[in-house]
Design a protein around this motif. Sequence first.
Motif, PDB file in Angstrom:
ATOM      1  N   SER A 226     -83.503 -31.809 -42.521  1.00 51.99           N
ATOM      2  CA  SER A 226     -83.310 -33.024 -43.354  1.00 51.99           C
ATOM      3  C   SER A 226     -83.214 -32.464 -44.426  1.00 51.99           C
ATOM      4  N   TYR A 227     -83.010 -33.542 -45.439  1.00 48.59           N
ATOM      5  CA  TYR A 227     -83.337 -33.508 -47.353  1.00 48.59           C
ATOM      6  C   TYR A 227     -84.735 -33.382 -47.134  1.00 48.59           C
ATOM      7  N   VAL A 228     -85.581 -34.242 -46.456  1.00 44.21           N
ATOM      8  CA  VAL A 228     -86.991 -33.652 -46.634  1.00 44.21           C
ATOM      9  C   VAL A 228     -87.680 -31.738 -46.956  1.00 44.21           C
ATOM     10  N   ALA A 229     -86.991 -31.212 -46.051  1.00 45.73           N
ATOM     11  CA  ALA A 229     -86.503 -29.987 -46.101  1.00 45.73           C
ATOM     12  C   ALA A 229     -86.169 -29.488 -46.932  1.00 45.73           C
ATOM     13  N   TRP A 230     -85.063 -29.717 -47.610  1.00 49.15           N
ATOM     14  CA  TRP A 230     -84.650 -29.758 -48.699  1.00 49.15           C
ATOM     15  C   TRP A 230     -85.290 -28.957 -49.478  1.00 49.15           C
ATOM     16  N   ILE A 231     -85.295 -30.489 -50.198  1.00 48.34           N
ATOM     17  CA  ILE A 231     -86.635 -30.256 -51.270  1.00 48.34           C
ATOM     18  C   ILE A 231     -87.691 -29.688 -51.401  1.00 48.34           C
ATOM     19  N   GLU A 232     -88.453 -28.934 -50.132  1.00 44.00           N
ATOM     20  CA  GLU A 232     -89.694 -28.309 -49.673  1.00 44.00           C
ATOM     21  C   GLU A 232     -89.197 -26.814 -50.205  1.00 44.00           C
ATOM     22  N   TRP A 233     -87.522 -27.110 -49.561  1.00 40.78           N
ATOM     23  CA  TRP A 233     -87.011 -25.419 -49.947  1.00 40.78           C
ATOM     24  C   TRP A 233     -87.069 -25.211 -51.581  1.00 40.78           C
ATOM     25  N   PHE A 234     -86.074 -26.533 -52.265  1.00 44.38           N
ATOM     26  CA  PHE A 234     -85.293 -26.566 -53.232  1.00 44.38           C
ATOM     27  C   PHE A 234     -86.704 -26.414 -54.292  1.00 44.38           C
ATOM     28  N   GLY A 235     -87.301 -26.660 -53.837  1.00 44.65           N
ATOM     29  CA  GLY A 235     -88.766 -27.185 -54.833  1.00 44.65           C
ATOM     30  C   GLY A 235     -89.087 -25.789 -55.732  1.00 44.65           C
ATOM     31  N   TYR A 236     -89.547 -24.885 -54.754  1.00 45.74           N
ATOM     32  CA  TYR A 236     -90.251 -23.522 -55.264  1.00 45.74           C
ATOM     33  C   TYR A 236     -88.716 -22.455 -55.607  1.00 45.74           C
ATOM     34  N   THR A 237     -87.507 -22.957 -55.124  1.00 50.18           N
ATOM     35  CA  THR A 237     -87.011 -21.912 -55.182  1.00 50.18           C
ATOM     36  C   THR A 237     -85.848 -21.737 -56.453  1.00 50.18           C
ATOM     37  N   VAL A 238     -86.424 -23.405 -57.309  1.00 45.66           N
ATOM     38  CA  VAL A 238     -85.505 -23.066 -58.164  1.00 45.66           C
ATOM     39  C   VAL A 238     -86.891 -22.870 -59.089  1.00 45.66           C
ATOM     40  N   LEU A 239     -87.557 -22.497 -59.286  1.00 47.07           N
ATOM     41  CA  LEU A 239     -88.636 -22.280 -60.666  1.00 47.07           C
ATOM     42  C   LEU A 239     -88.328 -20.048 -60.195  1.00 47.07           C
ATOM     43  N   PHE A 240     -88.625 -20.508 -59.403  1.00 47.55           N
ATOM     44  CA  PHE A 240     -88.674 -18.981 -59.272  1.00 47.55           C
ATOM     45  C   PHE A 240     -87.375 -18.351 -59.472  1.00 47.55           C
ATOM     46  N   ASN A 241     -86.337 -18.748 -59.463  1.00 50.97           N
ATOM     47  CA  ASN A 241     -85.200 -18.704 -59.983  1.00 50.97           C
ATOM     48  C   ASN A 241     -85.028 -18.826 -61.470  1.00 50.97           C
ATOM     49  N   ILE A 242     -85.045 -19.157 -62.056  1.00 50.30           N
ATOM     50  CA  ILE A 242     -85.531 -19.325 -63.164  1.00 50.30           C
ATOM     51  C   ILE A 242     -86.696 -17.949 -63.824  1.00 50.30           C
ATOM     52  N   ILE A 243     -87.884 -18.122 -62.828  1.00 54.18           N
ATOM     53  CA  ILE A 243     -88.718 -17.016 -63.650  1.00 54.18           C
ATOM     54  C   ILE A 243     -87.937 -15.668 -63.238  1.00 54.18           C
ATOM     55  N   GLY A 244     -87.256 -14.960 -62.569  1.00 54.06           N
ATOM     56  CA  GLY A 244     -86.513 -14.376 -62.270  1.00 54.06           C
ATOM     57  C   GLY A 244     -85.006 -14.180 -63.235  1.00 54.06           C
ATOM     58  N   GLY A 245     -84.429 -14.767 -63.808  1.00 53.56           N
ATOM     59  CA  GLY A 245     -83.299 -15.025 -64.762  1.00 53.56           C
ATOM     60  C   GLY A 245     -83.675 -15.198 -66.016  1.00 53.56           C
TER      61      GLY A 245
END
Length: 270
Positions: A226-245
């Motif tokens: 579902s899109y809800v499951a995607w949003i839950e995963w996406f929220g923290y992934t984009v944050l830690f992508n930014i931190i990593g880069g």
Amino acid sequence: MSEEARRNDGDNEGPLEEELEESFDAVVSEGGERLHRTVRTVLITGFFGGLEVALGVMAYLAVLDETDSHLLAGLAFGIGLVAIYLAHGELFTEDFLMPIAAVVARNGTPLQLARLWLGTLLANLLGGWFVMWLIAHAFPQWLEVLSESAHHFVDAPLNLQSICLAVLGGSTMTLLTRMQQGTTSDVARIIAAMAAGFLLAGLQLFHSILDSLLIFGAIHAGADVSYVAWIEWFGYTVLFNIIGGVVLVTALRLVRTKELVESERDRNSD
């Protein structure tokens, strides 16, 4: 003073420091250009980036479906990053180095950076969402591989492993940007893109755009995602992508070129 001494002292007359200075100038110049783009240009460039990386996802799925090998599929995914480089599209995670360097050097503002990030991210997702709709309906036999790929991400708990995978995903893409800025050879830049693609997709690192496209494809194909499951995963992934880069690559590079940053800041202030 000898050449070796100049290098050790950080004197800009040394060959090593000259290369750093040239690379720094290119990074700040390109970053400033991106920050000063119009909203229309940001959205169009980001949309094309989503279309182009989706070609890499298509190649990834084709190889994964035939071989069941993520490593081989990761090599195929590099096609998408090569397409972005040659067609001049842009991914959200490519903007963790050059625009930030430009902001630090006072060649742009944090507001311009936020606009660039938000516009590119939304356009990447929209372009990728559209192409993944085409792919899901063009290749219905990929339903199983799409479903398994999507569940690998959305079912992952928010734990230390997931955080580390997201940090590595962001730092890998930012390092790719740095490597491509560090050479004028198109061949070397293409090799760097293929290598980064192998690491991102082959090792299943968490990447906010690449993996979102896999999830979109699974949704389009009718998998139980579902899109809800995607949003839950996406929220923290984009944050830690930014931190990593930003932390692992950009901040350390700016510290390495501290004198150049200060000189550029003074020049832009004047």
